[in-house]
Structure formats: C-alpha cells, structure tokens
Design a protein around this motif. Sequence first.
Motif, PDB file in Angstrom:
ATOM      1  N   VAL A 195       0.872  -1.175   0.000  1.00  0.00           N
ATOM      2  CA  VAL A 195       0.000   0.000   0.000  1.00  0.00           C
ATOM      3  C   VAL A 195       0.906   1.221   0.000  1.00  0.00           C
ATOM      4  CG1 VAL A 195      -1.854   1.233   1.177  1.00  0.00           C
ATOM      5  CG2 VAL A 195      -1.727  -1.276   1.328  1.00  0.00           C
ATOM      6  N   GLU A 196       0.876   2.007  -1.097  1.00  0.00           N
ATOM      7  CA  GLU A 196       1.741   3.181  -1.237  1.00  0.00           C
ATOM      8  C   GLU A 196       0.937   4.435  -0.888  1.00  0.00           C
ATOM      9  OE1 GLU A 196       4.445   2.726  -4.908  1.00  0.00           O
ATOM     10  OE2 GLU A 196       2.780   1.345  -5.291  1.00  0.00           O
ATOM     11  N   LEU A 197       1.149   4.956   0.293  1.00  0.00           N
ATOM     12  CA  LEU A 197       0.344   6.075   0.791  1.00  0.00           C
ATOM     13  C   LEU A 197       0.425   7.337  -0.076  1.00  0.00           C
ATOM     14  CD1 LEU A 197       0.939   5.771   4.645  1.00  0.00           C
ATOM     15  CD2 LEU A 197      -0.972   4.888   3.294  1.00  0.00           C
ATOM     16  N   PRO A 198       1.591   7.736  -0.613  1.00  0.00           N
ATOM     17  CA  PRO A 198       1.632   8.984  -1.394  1.00  0.00           C
ATOM     18  C   PRO A 198       0.748   8.956  -2.635  1.00  0.00           C
ATOM     19  CG  PRO A 198       3.850   8.315  -0.755  1.00  0.00           C
ATOM     20  CD  PRO A 198       2.946   7.168  -0.430  1.00  0.00           C
ATOM     21  N   LYS A 199       0.408   7.780  -3.128  1.00  0.00           N
ATOM     22  CA  LYS A 199      -0.436   7.684  -4.319  1.00  0.00           C
ATOM     23  C   LYS A 199      -1.919   7.892  -4.008  1.00  0.00           C
ATOM     24  CE  LYS A 199       2.651   4.581  -6.861  1.00  0.00           C
ATOM     25  NZ  LYS A 199       2.808   3.248  -7.489  1.00  0.00           N
ATOM     26  N   PHE A 200      -2.256   7.888  -2.732  1.00  0.00           N
ATOM     27  CA  PHE A 200      -3.651   8.094  -2.331  1.00  0.00           C
ATOM     28  C   PHE A 200      -3.874   9.578  -2.109  1.00  0.00           C
ATOM     29  CE2 PHE A 200      -7.145   8.352   0.720  1.00  0.00           C
ATOM     30  CZ  PHE A 200      -8.085   7.505   0.134  1.00  0.00           C
ATOM     31  N   THR A 201      -4.722  10.197  -2.943  1.00  0.00           N
ATOM     32  CA  THR A 201      -4.883  11.651  -2.912  1.00  0.00           C
ATOM     33  C   THR A 201      -6.305  12.098  -2.579  1.00  0.00           C
ATOM     34  OG1 THR A 201      -5.279  11.663  -5.312  1.00  0.00           O
ATOM     35  CG2 THR A 201      -3.002  11.981  -4.559  1.00  0.00           C
ATOM     36  N   LYS A 202      -7.187  11.178  -2.228  1.00  0.00           N
ATOM     37  CA  LYS A 202      -8.567  11.556  -1.939  1.00  0.00           C
ATOM     38  C   LYS A 202      -8.658  12.372  -0.649  1.00  0.00           C
ATOM     39  CE  LYS A 202     -10.950   7.758  -4.306  1.00  0.00           C
ATOM     40  NZ  LYS A 202     -11.948   6.658  -4.176  1.00  0.00           N
ATOM     41  N   GLN A 203      -9.549  13.359  -0.671  1.00  0.00           N
ATOM     42  CA  GLN A 203      -9.826  14.158   0.510  1.00  0.00           C
ATOM     43  C   GLN A 203     -10.959  13.510   1.304  1.00  0.00           C
ATOM     44  OE1 GLN A 203      -7.735  16.802   1.201  1.00  0.00           O
ATOM     45  NE2 GLN A 203      -6.699  15.940  -0.595  1.00  0.00           N
ATOM     46  N   LEU A 204     -11.186  14.014   2.510  1.00  0.00           N
ATOM     47  CA  LEU A 204     -12.169  13.425   3.409  1.00  0.00           C
ATOM     48  C   LEU A 204     -13.541  13.312   2.753  1.00  0.00           C
ATOM     49  CD1 LEU A 204     -12.800  12.371   6.263  1.00  0.00           C
ATOM     50  CD2 LEU A 204     -13.258  14.744   6.933  1.00  0.00           C
ATOM     51  N   GLU A 205     -13.972  14.360   2.067  1.00  0.00           N
ATOM     52  CA  GLU A 205     -15.308  14.357   1.466  1.00  0.00           C
ATOM     53  C   GLU A 205     -15.408  13.425   0.267  1.00  0.00           C
ATOM     54  OE1 GLU A 205     -12.873  17.812  -0.123  1.00  0.00           O
ATOM     55  OE2 GLU A 205     -13.330  16.903   1.831  1.00  0.00           O
TER      56      GLU A 205
END
Length: 324
Positions: A156-166
């Motif tokens: 799981v590569e965290l920097p590739k996840f760009t979604k915001q809370l909403e």
Amino acid sequence: MRFISPKTDFAFKKIFGSDQSKDILISFLNAMIYSGNSVIQDLEIIDPYSAGDVVDLKDTYLDVKAVLENGTTVIIEMQLWNVEAFEKRVVYNLCKTYGNQLKSGQGYFDLNPVIALTITDFKLFPSTEKVISSFYFQEEEDHLPYQENELKMVFVELPKFTKQLEELESLVDKWIYFIKDAPSLEVIPDQMREIPQLEQALTIANQAGLSVSELEKIRKQEMFWEDRRGALSLAKREGREEGIEEGREEGREEGREEGREEGRLEGERSLLLRQLERRFGKLTSNAFAFLEALNPQDLERLSEAIWDFNTSEDLLNWLQEHSN
C-alpha cells in the motif's frame, strides 16, 4: 480532539496489535488484502502489544503479526522511507515466516500460506499509479497462477492516495485515509463513525486517552523519524553533488560513486550521533570511536535498535560488539 499518527511504530502497534485490536485488524486486513470484502472473520494476534512494551524492530522489522482462522499468517509492516535492500527485506521476512512454520518431524503439508502486507510512506512502484499492488507466483508468459498460492505480497503506497475526506467512499478509502491523515482530523468524521472498527481505531488514536509517557514516546519517535528523513535527504543531495564534482575533476565514474556513498554514510552517522546524544547525553570518546567504525549495515541496524537501549552502558556494549 487531536489524533496521533498511525505511522509511528508505537502508534501502529497500539492501534492494530493490542489485545483490544482484534476487530480493528480484521476490518483493516479485509480492506487492504480483500478489497473490503468480509473474507476474514476471525484471527489471533501473535504477541499482542501492550503499553509497557519497548518498541523493537531490530530483528524482525515487523509491526504486527496475526494468524487467520484458515491458518494463513499475515505479517504487517509500516515503512516510512525507502532504504537500501528494502524490497529484499520484505521477501526475506515473507519466506522466513513461511519456512519457520515447520517444527522437527513435520511435513510440508503442515505449511500454511503467508501474506506480507507492507504500507509505505513513499512511492515504491513508479510505473503504476495503483495505490494497492498484490504479487504472487505465476507462469511468466501465460500468467497462470502457481497451484499452491502459498506466498503473497501486498503493498500500500500512501503517497499515491490523494482523496480528501469528502471524497471517501469505500472501506479501503477510509482505512488508507486513516493511516495517512489521522493527525489532520479534529473530530471523528461521520463517514468514519459508519465503520465501528474505524471509530474504535480513532478512539485509541485520540491523544486525550493516552498517558503522558505514551505521548512522550510518540513525540520522540516522530522527532527521530523526521530527523532521519531530513538527514537522509541531505546526505543524498550532498553525496550526489560531491560525487559529481569529484567525478568531473578526476574524470572517473568511481569519483561519483565514492562521493555519493561517503556523503550518505556521513549523514547517517551525524543523524545517529544527534539522536544518541539527545537520549543519553554526550557520548564518551570510546563510544564515538566505535560509532565511527561501524559499517553501513551496522549503521542501519543501530538506527532500528536505538529504542532498545535503556542505558548508555547498553549502547556502549552494542557498539563495541558490532564495531569489531
């Protein structure tokens, strides 16, 4: 409310590897390994973490280990930066865990599958934008899976996840957001409360529920990680510049490589020296000499073992043993 970062060793173990973490870990693993499907119904956390434990990554480098109801072992690691031979270490731990299942007199039929789940705070596979990547044995040309799907690696590569809370929708989204951005939250959001295990994880991560000693341990670890991240970045930059300059002057590729390596090692030693003196005070001349004599492999071991030492004498004994 203020929430601790699940990325530190102490926090990750407390949230996912404590006695009260079983339901949390089941939900998290179903999200990361099985795309949110409720495949895992039960598991046993091996060597559950307790608040009095000393964080120790020196030998195993693993954060949490669990055995699922079907006998599959899952080993979980949170890795903050890419270090030399990191990919090999993941494979080594996976294979070692698989092979260590057999006791004297047991046959191969007693072996159960092993899954290595690795969460990275850096991009590991630049050729893909997938946040979660899974690997297992398959035939090279036809991609036919090996009949016994015994070993699996999930990253799981965290920097590739760009979604915001909403923008969070799935269970997978919400767990990754928790790992990556929990400290940015001021309350437990409604979309997190929809998942009881996530709400429980955030409750554990709430600073108000932690003791003074726990908060101090987390603070020191966060300072250590940030110092090391900065030092490694500086060492790489200085080593690269020094190596290029030396290579130009001498006209040899060896100049570049020597400069890079020298800069990296000097940065690593400087960082460790600051961390050790912050914890134990100014090092003795003997301890400093032993530190200077450490090879690159032992420098990395020391950086992982720094929280194992309770006294300066423990540190000196370790340095003396590894500098010979």
